[in-house]
Design a protein around this motif. Structure first.
Motif, PDB file in Angstrom:
ATOM      1  N   TRP A  51       5.354   3.038   1.871  1.00 14.38           N
ATOM      2  CA  TRP A  51       6.584   3.170   1.087  1.00 14.38           C
ATOM      3  C   TRP A  51       6.834   4.620   0.696  1.00 14.38           C
ATOM      4  O   TRP A  51       6.460   5.061  -0.385  1.00 14.38           O
ATOM      5  CB  TRP A  51       6.492   2.292  -0.172  1.00 14.38           C
ATOM      6  CG  TRP A  51       6.332   0.854   0.154  1.00 14.38           C
ATOM      7  CD1 TRP A  51       5.174   0.160   0.290  1.00 14.38           C
ATOM      8  CD2 TRP A  51       7.387  -0.074   0.429  1.00 14.38           C
ATOM      9  NE1 TRP A  51       5.423  -1.147   0.629  1.00 14.38           N
ATOM     10  CE2 TRP A  51       6.789  -1.322   0.720  1.00 14.38           C
ATOM     11  CE3 TRP A  51       8.783   0.019   0.439  1.00 14.38           C
ATOM     12  CZ2 TRP A  51       7.532  -2.454   1.022  1.00 14.38           C
ATOM     13  CZ3 TRP A  51       9.526  -1.105   0.748  1.00 14.38           C
ATOM     14  CH2 TRP A  51       8.909  -2.323   1.035  1.00 14.38           C
ATOM     15  N   LEU A 110       5.332  -5.588  -5.548  1.00 14.22           N
ATOM     16  CA  LEU A 110       4.980  -4.298  -6.124  1.00 14.22           C
ATOM     17  C   LEU A 110       5.585  -4.125  -7.512  1.00 14.22           C
ATOM     18  O   LEU A 110       4.966  -3.543  -8.409  1.00 14.22           O
ATOM     19  CB  LEU A 110       5.459  -3.172  -5.201  1.00 14.22           C
ATOM     20  CG  LEU A 110       4.607  -2.924  -3.950  1.00 14.22           C
ATOM     21  CD1 LEU A 110       5.376  -2.085  -2.934  1.00 14.22           C
ATOM     22  CD2 LEU A 110       3.306  -2.224  -4.319  1.00 14.22           C
ATOM     23  N   ARG A 111       6.807  -4.636  -7.687  1.00 16.66           N
ATOM     24  CA  ARG A 111       7.468  -4.497  -8.986  1.00 16.66           C
ATOM     25  C   ARG A 111       6.703  -5.235 -10.071  1.00 16.66           C
ATOM     26  O   ARG A 111       6.620  -4.776 -11.225  1.00 16.66           O
ATOM     27  CB  ARG A 111       8.897  -5.021  -8.901  1.00 16.66           C
ATOM     28  CG  ARG A 111       9.719  -4.825 -10.170  1.00 16.66           C
ATOM     29  CD  ARG A 111       9.878  -3.359 -10.505  1.00 16.66           C
ATOM     30  NE  ARG A 111      10.832  -3.153 -11.584  1.00 16.66           N
ATOM     31  CZ  ARG A 111      11.064  -1.985 -12.177  1.00 16.66           C
ATOM     32  NH1 ARG A 111      10.399  -0.906 -11.776  1.00 16.66           N
ATOM     33  NH2 ARG A 111      11.952  -1.881 -13.152  1.00 16.66           N
ATOM     34  N   GLU A 148       4.711   0.984 -12.132  1.00 17.02           N
ATOM     35  CA  GLU A 148       4.698   2.444 -12.279  1.00 17.02           C
ATOM     36  C   GLU A 148       5.015   3.151 -10.965  1.00 17.02           C
ATOM     37  O   GLU A 148       5.331   4.361 -10.955  1.00 17.02           O
ATOM     38  CB  GLU A 148       3.333   2.906 -12.796  1.00 17.02           C
ATOM     39  CG  GLU A 148       2.162   2.762 -11.830  1.00 17.02           C
ATOM     40  CD  GLU A 148       1.582   1.357 -11.768  1.00 17.02           C
ATOM     41  OE1 GLU A 148       0.604   1.166 -11.027  1.00 17.02           O
ATOM     42  OE2 GLU A 148       2.116   0.466 -12.473  1.00 17.02           O
ATOM     43  N   ARG A 149       4.945   2.445  -9.857  1.00 19.64           N
ATOM     44  CA  ARG A 149       5.249   3.037  -8.554  1.00 19.64           C
ATOM     45  C   ARG A 149       6.744   3.267  -8.365  1.00 19.64           C
ATOM     46  O   ARG A 149       7.147   3.984  -7.449  1.00 19.64           O
ATOM     47  CB  ARG A 149       4.733   2.112  -7.444  1.00 19.64           C
ATOM     48  CG  ARG A 149       3.229   1.966  -7.346  1.00 19.64           C
ATOM     49  CD  ARG A 149       2.639   3.025  -6.441  1.00 19.64           C
ATOM     50  NE  ARG A 149       3.280   3.038  -5.147  1.00 19.64           N
ATOM     51  CZ  ARG A 149       3.009   2.188  -4.151  1.00 19.64           C
ATOM     52  NH1 ARG A 149       2.089   1.256  -4.313  1.00 19.64           N
ATOM     53  NH2 ARG A 149       3.640   2.285  -3.000  1.00 19.64           N
ATOM     54  N   LYS A 190       0.857  -1.179   0.000  1.00 20.03           N
ATOM     55  CA  LYS A 190       0.000   0.000   0.000  1.00 20.03           C
ATOM     56  C   LYS A 190       0.896   1.233   0.000  1.00 20.03           C
ATOM     57  O   LYS A 190       1.984   1.221   0.588  1.00 20.03           O
ATOM     58  CB  LYS A 190      -0.937   0.002   1.207  1.00 20.03           C
ATOM     59  CG  LYS A 190      -0.240  -0.205   2.543  1.00 20.03           C
ATOM     60  CD  LYS A 190      -1.252  -0.357   3.657  1.00 20.03           C
ATOM     61  CE  LYS A 190      -0.553  -0.606   4.993  1.00 20.03           C
ATOM     62  NZ  LYS A 190      -1.510  -0.783   6.101  1.00 20.03           N
ATOM     63  N   PRO A 191       0.483   2.313  -0.658  1.00 16.16           N
ATOM     64  CA  PRO A 191       1.357   3.480  -0.830  1.00 16.16           C
ATOM     65  C   PRO A 191       1.876   4.065   0.471  1.00 16.16           C
ATOM     66  O   PRO A 191       3.025   4.505   0.538  1.00 16.16           O
ATOM     67  CB  PRO A 191       0.451   4.485  -1.571  1.00 16.16           C
ATOM     68  CG  PRO A 191      -0.563   3.635  -2.270  1.00 16.16           C
ATOM     69  CD  PRO A 191      -0.790   2.460  -1.371  1.00 16.16           C
ATOM     70  N   GLU A 218      10.220   4.817  -9.175  1.00 22.58           N
ATOM     71  CA  GLU A 218      10.887   5.926  -9.848  1.00 22.58           C
ATOM     72  C   GLU A 218      12.237   5.451 -10.388  1.00 22.58           C
ATOM     73  O   GLU A 218      12.985   4.759  -9.691  1.00 22.58           O
ATOM     74  CB  GLU A 218      11.104   7.067  -8.852  1.00 22.58           C
ATOM     75  CG  GLU A 218      11.887   8.236  -9.408  1.00 22.58           C
ATOM     76  CD  GLU A 218      12.245   9.247  -8.337  1.00 22.58           C
ATOM     77  OE1 GLU A 218      12.826  10.282  -8.677  1.00 22.58           O
ATOM     78  OE2 GLU A 218      11.953   8.976  -7.154  1.00 22.58           O
ATOM     79  N   LYS A 272       2.703  -3.388  -9.751  1.00 26.86           N
ATOM     80  CA  LYS A 272       2.587  -1.932  -9.896  1.00 26.86           C
ATOM     81  C   LYS A 272       3.943  -1.328 -10.248  1.00 26.86           C
ATOM     82  O   LYS A 272       4.517  -0.557  -9.471  1.00 26.86           O
ATOM     83  CB  LYS A 272       2.035  -1.313  -8.609  1.00 26.86           C
ATOM     84  CG  LYS A 272       0.642  -1.804  -8.232  1.00 26.86           C
ATOM     85  CD  LYS A 272       0.109  -1.110  -7.006  1.00 26.86           C
ATOM     86  CE  LYS A 272      -1.267  -1.644  -6.624  1.00 26.86           C
ATOM     87  NZ  LYS A 272      -2.276  -1.400  -7.664  1.00 26.86           N
TER      88      LYS A 272
END
Length: 475
Positions: A30, A85-86, A91-92, A26-27, A94, A89
């Motif tokens: 992180w 996450l990779r 796009e999360r 969840k954002p 950078e 998602k």
């Protein structure tokens, strides 16, 4: 080997680790997620329950990794969450140049280092292999909370809280009687008897859930033997007086302003969970660029290692707090514990301070790497900083140390193996003798800016900005 869901399932040590990793996807968990420009290395920072986030770095295929958390599972839930996450998602992440701590890991990895492997179950002991789908299904089928059960749980919490309040008050009675007994006996030989005299009471205070006061009592003997014999009686009176003041303030906390009441309760032993602090709309919040000044480590009598990360607010706004400290506690039995940030590192982020009459300790709610930061200028000389300290001490009478941000000062010798901080007016304060060798390179430099910790008698220099560059304390 490319990263796939099947690859993550194969890396997971068990199903519980995957379920725990799911809770981290969840954002809010992180503040940092990034990938190297060649997409070969992933890294992130996961905000746990402590003041500072865990740092995770992993090869893009999960073949090697490192996390600063104390888990004994390899890979831990944080590494699995980054990989998850990779895949789900990307796009999360950078795309960025790796920071120094990631470069250091990559260099060790190229040199042949590798992450510890996990034992692989076999035969009937293997059971069902870990599955991402199973973790998702488990989360989706979680039974909603029962309102009646929630009400019963809240009533139970209130009952436990009331019982603890009663136990603490009984413990304060014992503490005040003990202090009176010590004063009646006289303080001439107090340093010699405090260890045995305080041991039983400290245990009782722990049983009474007044762990903060117990810790002060445990540290008293060590503090007395750190100073010269001529100062011990005065220091004993100060420390006993502070404990008596905290006990009295706790009994009358309903008459205190809210920030001071929070200070009193924390001094006795109540704690504030990270989630509660971040959800507190009244907690002071400062978003700025922070200079990591120094890391300090101390082993406490309760077998916990106290890790302090001191930071300087680089803002030019003099109405903001000039410094902040992030504090974590780790078991000594867990071995050496690394600090999350290195001295000299620059951080752009929001610090949420614990409500206090003298706000200092905080949590890092969000962060990203900053590129540059000028050392903040304070009013020149010692007098303004010492006046600020006096004001903080008046607001919080049991304040142990306070950071002084000084400018236009210099380090000068003050006798054999002794140093002092002086300004152009001739005012001076003493520096801890243990820092003599460390600070020798700064002797002879004028117009120096310092961050130091001041306890009313001596200063511990944490960082300096000089005409020749910056200096940071090495613990």
């Amino acid at each position: 080997m490319s990263l796939t869901r099947e690859r993550i399932e194969g890396l997971a040590p068990d199903q519980a680790s995957l379920a725990a990793a799911l809770k981290l996807v969840k954002p809010a968990s992180w503040p940092v997620l990034a990938a190297s420009t060649d997409a070969e290395v992933l890294w992130g920072e996961c905000q746990g329950s402590g003041a500072t986030p865990y740092r995770i770095v992993t090869a893009a295929d999960g073949g090697s990794y490192k996390c600063t958390c104390p888990s004994r599972k390899f890979p831990c839930k944080h590494v699995l969450a980054v990989l998850w996450l990779r895949v789900d998602k990307p796009e999360r992440f950078e795309s960025a140049s790796p920071p120094q701590w990631v470069e250091d890991w990559s260099a060790r990895r190229r040199g042949g280092g590798h992450s510890p492997g996990k034992p692989k179950p076999d035969g009937d002991e293997a059971g069902t292999p870990p599955s991402l789908d199973a973790a998702l299904a488990e989360a989706a089928t979680t039974t909603p909370a029962d309102p009646k059960a929630a009400a019963r749980a809240e009533a139970q919490r209130e009952r436990i809280k009331a019982e603890r309040e009663g136990a603490i008050l009984a413990g304060l009675d014992e503490l005040e009687r003990w202090i009176a007994d010590q004063l009646n006996q006289g303080l001439a030989d107090f340093a010699g008897r405090v260890g045995s005299a305080a041991r039983t009471l400290s245990t009782r205070l722990v049983d009474a859930k007044a762990g903060g006061l117990a810790a002060r009592l445990d540290q008293l003997g060590t503090e007395l033997f750190r100073v010269g014999e001529e100062r011990r009686a005065d220091l004993a009176i100060e420390r006993l007086g502070a404990m008596a003041l905290i006990a009295s303030a706790y009994r009358h906390q309903d008459r205190l302003p809210a920030p001071l009441r929070d200070d009193v309760r924390r001094a006795v032993g109540w704690s504030l969970r990270r989630e509660e602090l971040l959800a507190d709309a009244t907690a002071p919040r400062v978003t700025s660029v922070w200079i990591v000044a120094a890391n300090l480590s101390e082993v406490q009598p309760d077998k916990l290692r106290r890790l302090e990360t001191w930071m300087i607010n680089a803002s030019t706004d003099i109405n903001q707090p000039r410094a902040a400290v992030l504090i974590d506690f780790v078991p000594v039995s867990g071995g050496g514990a690394g600090f999350p940030f290195s001295p000299g590192e620059l951080i752009e982020g929001e610090v949420v301070f614990y409500p206090s009459a003298a706000p200092l300790r905080g949590l890092l709610a969000s962060r990203k790497t900053a590129i540059t930061a000028r050392w903040p200028q304070s009013l020149p000389g010692l007098t303004p900083a010492l006046q600020d300290y006096a004001g903080r001490l008046a607001a919080l009478p049991w304040l142990d140390r306070w950071p002084l941000l000084l400018s236009n000062v210099a380090l000068r010798t003050a006798g054999k193996n002794a140093l002092g901080i002086a300004d152009v007016s001739g005012a001076a304060i003493a520096v801890e003798r243990s820092q003599f060798d460390q600070l020798l390179p700064l002797l002879g430099l004028d117009d120096v800016s310092l961050l130091c910790l001041w306890d009313g008698r001596t200063a511990q220099v944490l960082a300096a900005d000089t005409p020749l560059g910056r200096w940071h304390h090495e613990d």
